[in-house]
Design a protein around this motif. Structure first.
Motif, mmCIF file in Angstrom:
data_model
loop_
_atom_site.group_PDB
_atom_site.id
_atom_site.type_symbol
_atom_site.label_atom_id
_atom_site.label_comp_id
_atom_site.label_asym_id
_atom_site.label_seq_id
_atom_site.Cartn_x
_atom_site.Cartn_y
_atom_site.Cartn_z
ATOM 1 N N LYS A 76 7.498 0.419 -8.908
ATOM 2 C CA LYS A 76 7.623 0.360 -7.438
ATOM 3 C C LYS A 76 6.305 -0.078 -6.798
ATOM 4 C CE LYS A 76 10.643 4.246 -7.391
ATOM 5 N NZ LYS A 76 10.355 5.647 -7.371
ATOM 6 N N LEU A 77 5.190 0.343 -7.400
ATOM 7 C CA LEU A 77 3.872 0.124 -6.784
ATOM 8 C C LEU A 77 3.332 -1.275 -7.045
ATOM 9 C CD1 LEU A 77 1.547 1.823 -5.350
ATOM 10 C CD2 LEU A 77 0.583 2.118 -7.634
ATOM 11 N N LEU A 83 -0.644 -7.342 -13.192
ATOM 12 C CA LEU A 83 -1.194 -5.995 -12.960
ATOM 13 C C LEU A 83 -0.225 -4.934 -13.463
ATOM 14 C CD1 LEU A 83 -2.779 -6.395 -9.421
ATOM 15 C CD2 LEU A 83 -3.976 -5.752 -11.508
ATOM 16 N N ASN A 84 1.062 -5.171 -13.249
ATOM 17 C CA ASN A 84 2.088 -4.226 -13.709
ATOM 18 C C ASN A 84 1.937 -4.003 -15.222
ATOM 19 O OD1 ASN A 84 4.762 -3.571 -14.926
ATOM 20 N ND2 ASN A 84 5.360 -3.364 -12.772
ATOM 21 N N LYS A 85 1.774 -5.092 -15.942
ATOM 22 C CA LYS A 85 1.670 -4.997 -17.410
ATOM 23 C C LYS A 85 0.364 -4.293 -17.821
ATOM 24 C CE LYS A 85 1.706 -7.451 -21.766
ATOM 25 N NZ LYS A 85 0.599 -6.650 -22.234
ATOM 26 N N LYS A 86 -0.720 -4.724 -17.143
ATOM 27 C CA LYS A 86 -2.034 -4.167 -17.487
ATOM 28 C C LYS A 86 -2.038 -2.638 -17.290
ATOM 29 C CE LYS A 86 -6.577 -4.437 -15.632
ATOM 30 N NZ LYS A 86 -7.118 -4.605 -14.329
ATOM 31 N N VAL A 87 -1.461 -2.195 -16.169
ATOM 32 C CA VAL A 87 -1.468 -0.754 -15.890
ATOM 33 C C VAL A 87 -0.534 -0.021 -16.861
ATOM 34 C CG1 VAL A 87 -0.966 1.004 -14.153
ATOM 35 C CG2 VAL A 87 -2.157 -1.075 -13.501
ATOM 36 N N LYS A 88 0.624 -0.621 -17.160
ATOM 37 C CA LYS A 88 1.538 0.031 -18.122
ATOM 38 C C LYS A 88 0.863 0.174 -19.491
ATOM 39 C CE LYS A 88 6.149 -0.691 -16.321
ATOM 40 N NZ LYS A 88 7.288 -1.584 -16.264
ATOM 41 N N TYR A 124 -6.683 4.771 -11.976
ATOM 42 C CA TYR A 124 -6.472 3.424 -12.549
ATOM 43 C C TYR A 124 -5.333 2.720 -11.805
ATOM 44 C CZ TYR A 124 -6.523 -0.230 -16.074
ATOM 45 O OH TYR A 124 -6.654 -1.444 -16.716
ATOM 46 N N MET A 125 -4.256 3.483 -11.574
ATOM 47 C CA MET A 125 -3.103 2.909 -10.865
ATOM 48 C C MET A 125 -3.483 2.510 -9.446
ATOM 49 S SD MET A 125 -0.086 5.507 -11.960
ATOM 50 C CE MET A 125 0.957 5.173 -10.582
#
Ligand code: ASP
Length: 440
Positions: A76-77, A83-88, A124-125
């Protein structure tokens, strides 16, 4: 530069993180301290308890469920695919580490490492979210500068030096995000500043950089004049002195970690309590200014044990109290309230970890009576002991059994000890008669 701390609810949902982003994105350079997302630290403590109880399956189940919750928040964020992949990837690394922990032998060191992950995740998120929104932010790892000494006190010189080095590596950033709560201990192992410790992180950093102001953002319009969880019609207090705020935080006002004002009061750095969900509300300003006299706020602290120490040897003798205090000193157990008569002394503690050992030793010099499940009700205000309302207290609480009273220890505080079952009635009555001006 200002230091702003946001609590668990403020970073607990995508909507609230967006509110935080709007609050901090005002073109001023600042340090932002974040808690873990609400519920995360409790879950990490519960995982750690499962490990301590050899319930590995229970721990793994909780780790998996939490992992999934984080993934759905990230979706959602972070709409930016990279970025989605990096944070996951980062988040998965943390959850893999937690799974490894589940198979290890329990130790305090393991527990400290587990509970530290909440703030690592949230910062981090959130930092990645700011980058997605085009905000010039960077992440300062708290473990590079936040350290406590052997007495568990912040090592201010170390913190000052290392914070400067850390921040200088990102000189061009506008917003510096860092983790609240976590720190290293004097052996360089991961530790923490106790539950709710992110407030303390903010004022420690505030003192280290001589900040213009420290702001603590929560989900309520500042410190209230009574406990809104139990009492109806409580109101926010607009101004408190450092002394008043310290007494309230220590004696139960849940909005602040008990040590929050300690690092900043010497340098006179104001602390402002604000509401992320209602940023235009004034909140509470804590500073060296003392405003009007009288009872300003009431707080209550539960899980108090009262110990009555009775001995004929106290009669006209000296040295008895010294012996008593030495026993508490041996077990590093702080005493909160104390009252004396010629033949007995009553005192309270909130940490009963060593109670049986303490009682064993006290038994050698006196007769001991223990009352558990007590609450300290603390009335705070400038020069409260001299105020005309003070004489009404016994009348207001005439139906409540008051076990101890502490009056005159400081001008700003009167403390009453009651059985916890009488706490809510006492708080409500005090509120009605002192603040709502119901007539007696
Ligand atoms: N996350 C920690 C806790 O829940 C520290 C904090 O929120 O201030 O206690």
């Amino acid at each position: 530069m200002k230091v702003l701390k946001f609590g668990g609810t403020s970073v607990g949902s995508v909507e609230n993180m967006s509110n935080v982003k709007n609050i901090i994105n005002d073109g001023e350079k600042k340090v932002v301290v974040l808690s873990a997302m609400s519920g995360t630290t409790n879950m990490l403590v519960s995982i750690s308890n499962d490990i301590a109880g050899h319930e590995v399956d229970g721990a793994i189940e909780k780790i998996k469920a939490l992992h999934e919750t984080y993934f759905s928040t990230i979706d959602k964020l972070l709409t930016n695919a990279n970025l989605n992949k990096k944070v996951k990837d980062y988040v998965s690394e943390i959850f893999n580490f937690l799974v490894e922990c589940a198979y290890k032998d329990f130790s305090e060191h393991l527990e400290n490492n587990i509970v530290a992950q909440g703030e690592l995740l949230s910062t981090y998120m959130f930092n990645s979210y700011l980058q997605q929104e085009g905000i010039n932010s960077s992440l300062l790892p708290a473990l590079k500068f936040m350290r406590i000494d052997a007495e568990k006190e912040p090592d201010i010189d170390y913190i000052k030096r290392n914070f400067e080095v850390t921040i200088n590596t990102f000189e061009d950033s506008e917003i510096y995000i860092t983790q609240g709560f976590i720190c290293l201990d004097d052996d360089g192992e991961v530790s923490n500043l106790q539950r709710g410790g992110s407030d303390y992180t903010a004022t420690i950093i505030g003192a280290a950089i001589k900040a213009d102001e420290v702001q603590i953002w929560t989900d309520i319009d500042g410190m209230h004049n009574n406990d809104p969880r139990y009492v109806e019609n409580t109101k926010p207090i607009s101004n408190l002195s450092f002394d008043e705020a310290a007494e309230l935080a220590y004696f139960g006002a849940k909005i602040l970690h008990p040590q929050t004002v300690t690092p900043v009061r010497a340098d006179n750095i104001p602390v402002r309590l604000k509401n992320t969900m209602n940023p235009s509300a004034h909140g509470t300003l804590i500073s060296s200014v003392t405003s009007e006299n009288g009872i300003k706020a009431i707080a209550a602290k539960d899980n108090i044990t009262a110990i009555k120490i009775k001995s004929a040897r106290m009669l006209q003798a000296h040295g008895f109290l010294k012996k008593v205090f030495e026993i508490f000193e041996t077990y590093k157990t702080p005493i909160d309230m104390i009252t004396t008569s010629e033949v007995a002394v009553s005192l309270t503690i909130d940490d009963d970890k060593h109670l049986s050992k303490i009682v064993e030793e006290l038994d050698q010099i006196a007769t001991i009576e223990i009352d558990k499940n007590q609450s300290i009700i603390c009335l705070v205000g400038h020069s409260v002991v001299n105020h005309q309302d003070t004489c009404k207290l016994f009348q207001i609480l005439q139906d409540v059994k008051i076990r101890m009273i502490s009056y005159g220890g400081s001008k700003n505080n009167i403390s009453l000890l009651v059985d916890t079952k009488d706490k809510v009635t006492s708080l409500q009555k005090l509120n009605d008669y002192l603040f709502e001006l119901v007539t007696l």
